[in-house]
Every structure is written in C-alpha cells, then in structure tokens.
Design a protein around this motif. Structure first.
Motif, PDB file in Angstrom:
ATOM      1  N   ILE A 181       0.852  -1.192   0.000  1.00 58.24           N
ATOM      2  CA  ILE A 181       0.000   0.000   0.000  1.00 58.24           C
ATOM      3  C   ILE A 181       0.883   1.235   0.000  1.00 58.24           C
ATOM      4  CG2 ILE A 181      -1.781   1.289   1.231  1.00 58.24           C
ATOM      5  CD1 ILE A 181      -2.618  -1.407   2.491  1.00 58.24           C
ATOM      6  N   ARG A 182       0.661   2.113  -0.970  1.00 57.35           N
ATOM      7  CA  ARG A 182       1.423   3.354  -1.070  1.00 57.35           C
ATOM      8  C   ARG A 182       0.603   4.518  -0.501  1.00 57.35           C
ATOM      9  NH1 ARG A 182       2.046   5.309  -5.734  1.00 57.35           N
ATOM     10  NH2 ARG A 182       0.415   4.136  -6.843  1.00 57.35           N
ATOM     11  N   ALA A 183       1.296   5.546  -0.024  1.00 55.26           N
ATOM     12  CA  ALA A 183       0.629   6.726   0.525  1.00 55.26           C
ATOM     13  C   ALA A 183       1.386   7.978   0.099  1.00 55.26           C
ATOM     14  CB  ALA A 183       0.559   6.649   2.047  1.00 55.26           C
ATOM     15  N   ASN A 184       0.674   8.913  -0.474  1.00 45.32           N
ATOM     16  CA  ASN A 184       1.276  10.155  -0.944  1.00 45.32           C
ATOM     17  C   ASN A 184       0.293  11.310  -0.772  1.00 45.32           C
ATOM     18  OD1 ASN A 184       3.930   9.270  -2.344  1.00 45.32           O
ATOM     19  ND2 ASN A 184       2.410   7.862  -3.206  1.00 45.32           N
ATOM     20  N   SER A 185       0.782  12.500  -1.065  1.00 35.24           N
ATOM     21  CA  SER A 185      -0.046  13.689  -0.926  1.00 35.24           C
ATOM     22  C   SER A 185       0.226  14.649  -2.076  1.00 35.24           C
ATOM     23  CB  SER A 185       0.256  14.381   0.414  1.00 35.24           C
ATOM     24  OG  SER A 185      -0.663  15.412   0.669  1.00 35.24           O
ATOM     25  N   VAL A 186      -0.751  15.487  -2.360  1.00 34.54           N
ATOM     26  CA  VAL A 186      -0.603  16.565  -3.341  1.00 34.54           C
ATOM     27  C   VAL A 186      -0.663  17.884  -2.580  1.00 34.54           C
ATOM     28  CG1 VAL A 186      -1.483  17.601  -5.471  1.00 34.54           C
ATOM     29  CG2 VAL A 186      -1.853  15.156  -5.028  1.00 34.54           C
ATOM     30  N   GLY A 187       0.263  18.784  -2.879  1.00 40.20           N
ATOM     31  CA  GLY A 187       0.291  20.085  -2.205  1.00 40.20           C
ATOM     32  C   GLY A 187       0.023  21.216  -3.188  1.00 40.20           C
ATOM     33  N   PRO A 188      -1.233  21.573  -3.413  1.00 39.71           N
ATOM     34  CA  PRO A 188      -1.516  22.671  -4.340  1.00 39.71           C
ATOM     35  C   PRO A 188      -1.102  24.024  -3.757  1.00 39.71           C
ATOM     36  CG  PRO A 188      -3.463  21.296  -3.954  1.00 39.71           C
ATOM     37  CD  PRO A 188      -2.464  20.959  -2.896  1.00 39.71           C
ATOM     38  N   GLY A 189      -0.843  24.960  -4.660  1.00 40.25           N
ATOM     39  CA  GLY A 189      -0.793  26.366  -4.293  1.00 40.25           C
ATOM     40  C   GLY A 189      -2.207  26.924  -4.424  1.00 40.25           C
ATOM     41  N   GLY A 190      -2.337  28.109  -4.968  1.00 38.67           N
ATOM     42  CA  GLY A 190      -3.668  28.669  -5.183  1.00 38.67           C
ATOM     43  C   GLY A 190      -4.400  27.944  -6.297  1.00 38.67           C
ATOM     44  N   VAL A 191      -5.648  27.580  -6.047  1.00 39.96           N
ATOM     45  CA  VAL A 191      -6.471  26.870  -7.032  1.00 39.96           C
ATOM     46  C   VAL A 191      -7.752  27.671  -7.257  1.00 39.96           C
ATOM     47  CG1 VAL A 191      -7.557  24.678  -7.656  1.00 39.96           C
ATOM     48  CG2 VAL A 191      -5.567  24.687  -6.129  1.00 39.96           C
ATOM     49  N   ALA A 192      -8.192  27.704  -8.492  1.00 43.75           N
ATOM     50  CA  ALA A 192      -9.397  28.460  -8.849  1.00 43.75           C
ATOM     51  C   ALA A 192     -10.643  27.698  -8.401  1.00 43.75           C
ATOM     52  CB  ALA A 192      -9.435  28.718 -10.345  1.00 43.75           C
ATOM     53  N   THR A 193     -10.938  27.785  -7.111  1.00 43.52           N
ATOM     54  CA  THR A 193     -12.115  27.138  -6.527  1.00 43.52           C
ATOM     55  C   THR A 193     -12.908  28.176  -5.741  1.00 43.52           C
ATOM     56  OG1 THR A 193     -10.956  26.539  -4.495  1.00 43.52           O
ATOM     57  CG2 THR A 193     -10.864  24.956  -6.317  1.00 43.52           C
ATOM     58  N   ALA A 194     -13.994  27.725  -5.130  1.00 45.04           N
ATOM     59  CA  ALA A 194     -14.850  28.630  -4.362  1.00 45.04           C
ATOM     60  C   ALA A 194     -14.096  29.273  -3.199  1.00 45.04           C
ATOM     61  CB  ALA A 194     -16.065  27.880  -3.840  1.00 45.04           C
ATOM     62  N   MET A 195     -13.109  28.567  -2.641  1.00 45.36           N
ATOM     63  CA  MET A 195     -12.352  29.123  -1.530  1.00 45.36           C
ATOM     64  C   MET A 195     -11.634  30.401  -1.936  1.00 45.36           C
ATOM     65  SD  MET A 195      -9.528  27.241   0.952  1.00 45.36           S
ATOM     66  CE  MET A 195     -10.717  26.001   1.498  1.00 45.36           C
ATOM     67  N   GLN A 196     -11.102  30.436  -3.175  1.00 45.27           N
ATOM     68  CA  GLN A 196     -10.408  31.629  -3.672  1.00 45.27           C
ATOM     69  C   GLN A 196     -11.379  32.783  -3.890  1.00 45.27           C
ATOM     70  OE1 GLN A 196      -7.158  32.432  -4.435  1.00 45.27           O
ATOM     71  NE2 GLN A 196      -6.419  30.535  -3.526  1.00 45.27           N
ATOM     72  N   ALA A 197     -12.611  32.450  -4.231  1.00 40.95           N
ATOM     73  CA  ALA A 197     -13.596  33.494  -4.514  1.00 40.95           C
ATOM     74  C   ALA A 197     -13.889  34.353  -3.296  1.00 40.95           C
ATOM     75  CB  ALA A 197     -14.883  32.864  -5.036  1.00 40.95           C
ATOM     76  N   HIS A 198     -13.610  33.837  -2.104  1.00 40.78           N
ATOM     77  CA  HIS A 198     -13.873  34.590  -0.877  1.00 40.78           C
ATOM     78  C   HIS A 198     -12.753  35.572  -0.543  1.00 40.78           C
ATOM     79  CE1 HIS A 198     -17.495  32.381   0.042  1.00 40.78           C
ATOM     80  NE2 HIS A 198     -16.855  31.228  -0.058  1.00 40.78           N
ATOM     81  N   LEU A 199     -11.645  35.501  -1.283  1.00 40.16           N
ATOM     82  CA  LEU A 199     -10.529  36.407  -1.007  1.00 40.16           C
ATOM     83  C   LEU A 199     -10.804  37.794  -1.578  1.00 40.16           C
ATOM     84  CD1 LEU A 199      -7.476  34.094  -1.824  1.00 40.16           C
ATOM     85  CD2 LEU A 199      -8.516  34.534   0.411  1.00 40.16           C
ATOM     86  N   SER A 200     -10.276  38.795  -0.931  1.00 39.42           N
ATOM     87  CA  SER A 200     -10.379  40.164  -1.438  1.00 39.42           C
ATOM     88  C   SER A 200      -9.422  40.339  -2.615  1.00 39.42           C
ATOM     89  CB  SER A 200     -10.003  41.151  -0.334  1.00 39.42           C
ATOM     90  OG  SER A 200      -8.621  41.058  -0.034  1.00 39.42           O
TER      91      SER A 200
END
Length: 259
Positions: A181-200
């Motif tokens: 069994i392998r285990a890894n992670s992805v580390g995004p920077g800024g992504v164009a999602t709803a979370m970004q839409a809340h930023l000023s």
C-alpha cells in the motif's frame, strides 16, 4: 497518461462534490475507475454522480460527515458492497477558519483538525485495513497544501492540519509498505475554486505575487497529479508530497503582477 489508468479499480473520493475533489472524481471516472463520491454536500454530490453515471461511467454518491468516524467506516463498507474493495482512497475534504493567533478559538481549531486531518487518518485506516484483509495493495492520496510548508498570519489551524497530512503520507508509507500500500499527498498552491472566490482583490494579488507562473491552478491540473499518484504510473513513489504550486515554494521574494 492515457485514458484507462485506473481500469478495473475502485476509488473512494471523500470531499468529491466540489472543487479539486470534484475534478478528481471526473478524471478518475474517465480513467475507467468505479468511483464512490462522498461528501457532506449531498445535493452537489448526487448531481455530480448522476451526471457521470448517465455518461456511462460507474459512479455512486454517499453522504458522509468525516467528523463521524462510524460514518467513515460505513462508507468503506458500502463501497465494497456496491462497487468492490476500494483500491484507491482520495481525501480531498478541507475547511479553513482564518483568525489571528491571539484570537484562535478551541472550537475552530478542533473543527479544522477534525475535518482536515482526523477524518483523513481514520478514513485511510479503515481503507488500509480492508486492503490488508483482502491481501491487496492500493494507493492512498490526500490533498494537502503549500500551507502545510509555509505559514500565514491567520491560518494556524489550517496550516497545522495540512502539515499533518504531509507527515501522515510519510508515516503511512513506512507502516503500510509491507502490504503493498502506497501513501502520498498533493500540495496545491492557489487553485481556482470557491475558496479563492472569498478572497479580497488585495489577497488575490498578494497570492499571485508569490506565484512565478502568475496564475491559479485549474482544479483539473491538481487532479492530474492525484491521478498519477493513484495509478501504477507512480508504482515506486510513496511517502511523498508533490507540490503543484506554480513555483511558489521555489520563490525567494515576490514577482511583479501585471495590473
């Protein structure tokens, strides 16, 4: 990568109703996986599953609140019954409760840790136990963040939880390697999602000034990295975090953002 990287495999995507999780569900389904999408957002999740299933891809939806560990276990059980033993587990659930450190509350800290990290630990544990029992290998992938490597002045709980996912990938890789069994992670920077839409506008400008590529990632770009880690294309990769961040962690200062 081709179009059948996950042919014959089953994947559970927790947090798959929106944003990066939804992009992963769409891409994994196109890669010929049987996919169980789970999310607390039942309306969006069912709409996604119905759309993908209607297009000929085998996708189901289940409501799941990751704070309820019995529900997380039931999700893994349901997947085996409806789609087969899950070969891939993707944890894309996450929230943020920004606050200056002096104003951080126990309630908000506990909520972020429960959703972003605790749920991941016991989701992956439930899935790994099922894989070990079945005598099968598999791939566990979490969506972390550059916020798990660099700090902000108001994202203490979020950053701590995302750093936890980075370490969790390492510790699971060591513990589960004997079982294939392998285990890894992805580390995004800024992504164009709803979370970004809340930023000023000022916050968005500041984010881009720390990104050499001068743009946000598209959710599907992060999903492509997750697919790589989920598939046999990364068969000798474990315990790693791939930062898909537009060069953000490589940058020492800032770059000029065109007006």
């Amino acid at each position: 990568m081709g179009s059948n990287e996950l042919e014959g495999q089953t994947a559970i995507i927790l947090g798959g109703a929106n944003g990066v999780g939804m992009a992963c569900a769409e891409l994994f389904a196109r890669a010929d996986a049987r996919v169980l999408v789970a999310d607390i957002d039942a309306e969006s999740g069912r709409r996604l599953a119905d759309r993908l299933d209607a297009s000929g891809q085998r996708v189901r939806f289940a409501t799941c609140d990751v704070r309820d560990l019995d529900a997380v276990q039931a999700l893994v059980d349901r997947c085996e019954v409806e789609l087969g033993v899950p070969d891939v587990g993707l944890y894309a659930t996450g929230i943020i409760k920004p606050a200056p450190f002096l104003d951080l509350t126990v309630t908000d800290f506990d909520l972020v840790m429960d959703v972003n990290l605790r749920g991941a630990v016991f989701f992956f544990q439930a899935l790994a136990r099922r894989l070990v029992k079945a005598g099968r290998g598999g791939s566990l992938v979490s969506i972390s963040s550059v916020g798990g490597q660099v700090a902000g002045d108001s994202t203490h709980a979020y950053g701590t939880s995302k750093a936890g996912l980075i370490h969790l990938a390492k510790s699971m890789a060591v513990s589960l390697a004997p079982y294939g069994i392998r285990a890894n992670s992805v580390g995004p920077g800024g992504v164009a999602t709803a979370m970004q839409a809340h930023l000023s506008p000022e916050e968005r400008h500041a984010s881009l000034s720390r990104t050499p590529m001068l743009r946000l990632a598209r959710p599907e770009e992060i999903a492509q990295v997750a697919l790589f880690l989920a598939s046999e294309a990364s068969s000798y990769v474990t315990g790693q975090t791939i930062f898909a961040d537009g060069g953000r962690l490589a940058l020492h200062r800032t770059v000029k953002v065109p007006q």
